[in-house]
Design a protein around this motif. Structure first.
Motif, PDB file in Angstrom:
ATOM      1  N   VAL A  27     -15.415   0.138  -0.456  1.00 13.06           N
ATOM      2  CA  VAL A  27     -16.038   0.117   0.882  1.00 13.06           C
ATOM      3  C   VAL A  27     -15.232  -0.704   1.877  1.00 13.06           C
ATOM      4  O   VAL A  27     -15.691  -1.002   2.977  1.00 13.06           O
ATOM      5  N   GLY A  28     -14.026  -1.085   1.486  1.00 13.95           N
ATOM      6  CA  GLY A  28     -13.150  -1.782   2.409  1.00 13.95           C
ATOM      7  C   GLY A  28     -13.281  -3.285   2.425  1.00 13.95           C
ATOM      8  O   GLY A  28     -12.660  -3.955   3.254  1.00 13.95           O
ATOM      9  N   LYS A  29     -14.064  -3.843   1.519  1.00 13.99           N
ATOM     10  CA  LYS A  29     -14.209  -5.296   1.431  1.00 13.99           C
ATOM     11  C   LYS A  29     -13.101  -5.871   0.548  1.00 13.99           C
ATOM     12  O   LYS A  29     -12.490  -5.176  -0.271  1.00 13.99           O
ATOM     13  N   LEU A  30     -12.843  -7.178   0.716  1.00 14.48           N
ATOM     14  CA  LEU A  30     -11.767  -7.824  -0.034  1.00 14.48           C
ATOM     15  C   LEU A  30     -12.273  -8.360  -1.367  1.00 14.48           C
ATOM     16  O   LEU A  30     -13.310  -9.025  -1.434  1.00 14.48           O
ATOM     17  N   ASN A  31     -11.537  -8.078  -2.406  1.00 14.81           N
ATOM     18  CA  ASN A  31     -11.819  -8.596  -3.738  1.00 14.81           C
ATOM     19  C   ASN A  31     -10.720  -9.591  -4.078  1.00 14.81           C
ATOM     20  O   ASN A  31      -9.540  -9.233  -4.152  1.00 14.81           O
ATOM     21  N   ILE A  32     -11.069 -10.852  -4.244  1.00 19.06           N
ATOM     22  CA  ILE A  32     -10.077 -11.915  -4.450  1.00 19.06           C
ATOM     23  C   ILE A  32      -9.733 -12.023  -5.927  1.00 19.06           C
ATOM     24  O   ILE A  32     -10.587 -12.320  -6.763  1.00 19.06           O
ATOM     25  N   LEU A  33      -8.471 -11.793  -6.254  1.00 19.71           N
ATOM     26  CA  LEU A  33      -8.009 -11.802  -7.641  1.00 19.71           C
ATOM     27  C   LEU A  33      -7.476 -13.162  -8.073  1.00 19.71           C
ATOM     28  O   LEU A  33      -7.543 -13.512  -9.255  1.00 19.71           O
ATOM     29  N   GLY A  34      -6.933 -13.899  -7.134  1.00 17.35           N
ATOM     30  CA  GLY A  34      -6.375 -15.200  -7.481  1.00 17.35           C
ATOM     31  C   GLY A  34      -5.997 -15.971  -6.238  1.00 17.35           C
ATOM     32  O   GLY A  34      -5.793 -15.395  -5.176  1.00 17.35           O
ATOM     33  N   HIS A  35      -5.930 -17.282  -6.379  1.00 16.97           N
ATOM     34  CA  HIS A  35      -5.513 -18.126  -5.259  1.00 16.97           C
ATOM     35  C   HIS A  35      -4.809 -19.358  -5.805  1.00 16.97           C
ATOM     36  O   HIS A  35      -4.957 -19.715  -6.976  1.00 16.97           O
ATOM     37  N   ARG A  67      -1.186 -17.392 -12.269  1.00 18.70           N
ATOM     38  CA  ARG A  67      -1.951 -17.672 -13.483  1.00 18.70           C
ATOM     39  C   ARG A  67      -3.383 -17.148 -13.358  1.00 18.70           C
ATOM     40  O   ARG A  67      -3.924 -16.568 -14.301  1.00 18.70           O
ATOM     41  N   GLU A  68      -3.983 -17.365 -12.194  1.00 18.48           N
ATOM     42  CA  GLU A  68      -5.376 -16.969 -12.023  1.00 18.48           C
ATOM     43  C   GLU A  68      -5.529 -15.449 -11.939  1.00 18.48           C
ATOM     44  O   GLU A  68      -6.503 -14.891 -12.436  1.00 18.48           O
ATOM     45  N   SER A  69      -4.565 -14.778 -11.326  1.00 18.75           N
ATOM     46  CA  SER A  69      -4.665 -13.326 -11.138  1.00 18.75           C
ATOM     47  C   SER A  69      -3.993 -12.518 -12.244  1.00 18.75           C
ATOM     48  O   SER A  69      -4.213 -11.310 -12.348  1.00 18.75           O
ATOM     49  N   SER A  70      -3.159 -13.177 -13.055  1.00 20.05           N
ATOM     50  CA  SER A  70      -2.358 -12.494 -14.086  1.00 20.05           C
ATOM     51  C   SER A  70      -1.450 -11.435 -13.480  1.00 20.05           C
ATOM     52  O   SER A  70      -1.224 -10.367 -14.057  1.00 20.05           O
ATOM     53  N   ILE A  71      -0.940 -11.729 -12.294  1.00 21.15           N
ATOM     54  CA  ILE A  71      -0.060 -10.814 -11.573  1.00 21.15           C
ATOM     55  C   ILE A  71       1.163 -11.580 -11.105  1.00 21.15           C
ATOM     56  O   ILE A  71       1.049 -12.716 -10.644  1.00 21.15           O
ATOM     57  N   ARG A  72       2.310 -10.960 -11.209  1.00 21.93           N
ATOM     58  CA  ARG A  72       3.517 -11.578 -10.673  1.00 21.93           C
ATOM     59  C   ARG A  72       3.619 -11.277  -9.186  1.00 21.93           C
ATOM     60  O   ARG A  72       3.585 -10.111  -8.779  1.00 21.93           O
ATOM     61  N   ILE A  73       3.769 -12.305  -8.381  1.00 22.07           N
ATOM     62  CA  ILE A  73       3.874 -12.148  -6.932  1.00 22.07           C
ATOM     63  C   ILE A  73       5.335 -11.939  -6.557  1.00 22.07           C
ATOM     64  O   ILE A  73       6.205 -12.698  -6.967  1.00 22.07           O
ATOM     65  N   LYS A  74       5.590 -10.904  -5.755  1.00 23.54           N
ATOM     66  CA  LYS A  74       6.960 -10.580  -5.356  1.00 23.54           C
ATOM     67  C   LYS A  74       7.170 -10.733  -3.852  1.00 23.54           C
ATOM     68  O   LYS A  74       8.139 -11.328  -3.407  1.00 23.54           O
TER      69      LYS A  74
END
Length: 431
Positions: A27-35, A67-74
């Motif tokens: 629905v276009g809302k933001l889902n926060i994966l990590g910070h 670490r919190e999102s388990s995603i590598r930021i590029k």
């Protein structure tokens, strides 16, 4: 998880570095994966003064977010601010394409013409944004989105944000040395407004006031478009320095006093009490009245809001702020700030928290200090919708040696852009 639907915002502030990884729900809302957040010691008044300290702070915040999102930021959308950033109003006029119906190419030509019409851009500055204020299609005035309208000519005005090349380059170097690429840069007062403003406020007339550590940022929106902005070089750090001077304490002790016992409005202090203050370098403790602490804080906060009031009145839009003011940023969290700002500004005031967040670790960023970074995230999503996907994240792997670099010193261990995009974004064109 499809990483192509994920974006990253990076707010490099005077006192902290914030990183947010987010995706959009159905629905276009933001889902926060990590910070992530780290202490920033490499900037003064939103300007880089120490590259290595800034790089270390970025790395630390990014590592926490990964670490919190388990995603590598590029790649990231990074905020830009400081007294070196200023804005120019520019008029433009073009002929509509042969079809006689305004399309996105006409908008781009209109904004390119606005860029070439500015007279005050020297070789030391570069353009950050070109934001339309209003369009006039033939004789139809007050058009915010002219696409699809029939006409032969289109004229109007644009708001052009420019900054000093060397200071922008220093921000870019810090991001790249931290192993990231700069997908985009956004003027922070605009990002803060995007995060905390409601559409009704944008249309009615509102001023966004972001009180950060080193600078206070002001942005005025009238009839749905930004009309004025200014960066003021007095902010929350100045309050802390005043407290440190007044109670004769270390800066860190003064900051703790401000957070735990501070109040910006003496009339909100119903009763007085003594506070014990840690002595410097083994010296004995001493006591201090809360009322005295409040008077110190109130004096500096009153100065900040007086400067803001003067800025708003210089803009010529004071009488058009029907929705009043939104105060946000870490400096807005001092109790009594809303009451003091209402009295000094003479406007209705509310505190701005990030809007449009549906889930994930929502509680972690539901704070005015995250307004700017959440605005950067929201801007990135609009860019993706209107243009193309940025290379923001990738599979979670160990960052290679070139990305981390050999300069990760003890400070980084203890604490836990790629060419600057110089193209017009349709979202900003329709803001």
């Amino acid at each position: 998880m499809q990483t192509s639907n994920i974006v990253v915002g990076l707010d490099i502030g005077t006192t902290k570095v914030c990183v947010v990884v987010a995706e959009k729900d159905e629905v276009g809302k933001l889902n926060i994966l990590g910070h992530g957040r780290s202490v920033s010691e490499g900037l003064q008044r939103a300007t880089v003064v120490n590259i290595n300290k800034t790089v270390n702070a970025i790395r630390a915040a990014v590592a926490d977010a990964e670490r919190e999102s388990s995603i590598r930021i590029k790649g990231v959308n990074v905020g830009i601010s400081g007294a070196h950033v200023h804005c120019i109003n520019s008029n433009s006029e073009i002929s509509v394409n042969q079809s006689g119906v305004v399309n996105s190419s006409d908008i781009k030509r209109f904004l390119e013409k606005a860029k070439t019409n500015i007279r005050y851009l020297d070789i030391d500055h570069e353009i950050i944004h070109v934001i339309p204020q209003e369009f006039i299609v033939d004789d139809q005035e007050g058009v915010l989105d002219p696409i699809g309208m029939a006409g032969t000519t289109m004229r109007g005005s644009a708001y052009i944000v420019v900054g000093m090349k060397t200071k922008i380059r220093n921000i870019k170097q810090c991001v790249e040395k931290a192993g990231l690429s700069v997908n985009d840069m956004t003027f922070e007062p605009v990002a803060s407004g995007l995060a905390v403003m409601k559409e009704s406020e944008r249309k009615s007339g509102v001023v966004i006031i972001d009180i950060g550590g080193g600078t206070t940022e002001v942005a005025i929106y009238i009839d749905g478009a930004i009309r004025f902005s200014e960066v003021i070089k007095v902010a929350a750090n100045d309050v802390t320095h005043d407290v440190a001077f007044g109670v004769k304490a270390l800066y860190e002790v003064a900051e703790d006093l401000k957070i735990k016992h501070g109040c910006a409005y003496i009339r909100d202090r119903s009763q007085d009490e003594e506070i014990l203050i840690q002595g410097i370098e083994g010296r004995p403790q001493k006591s201090f009245l809360k009322s005295s602490l409040t008077l110190i804080i109130e004096a500096r906060m009153m100065e900040i809001f007086e400067l803001i009031r003067d800025s708003i009145k210089r803009s010529g839009y004071y009488e058009y702020l029907n929705a009043g003011a939104i105060i946000t940023g870490g400096g807005s969290l001092i109790p009594g700030t809303d009451a003091l700002s209402t009295e000094v500004l003479g406007l209705d005031v509310r505190t701005g928290y990030p809007e449009g967040i549906s889930g994930g670790i929502k509680h972690s960023i539901n704070n005015p200090m995250y307004a700017t970074v959440m605005g950067l995230v929201a801007h990135s999503f609009e860019d993706r919708t209107e243009q193309h996907d940025f290379d923001a994240v990738g599979p979670r792997t160990e960052r290679d040696a070139a990305a981390v670099g050999d300069g990760a010193d003890e400070q980084t261990k203890n604490q836990s852009g790629k060419k600057i995009v110089d193209r017009l974004k349709d979202w900003w064109e329709r803001l």
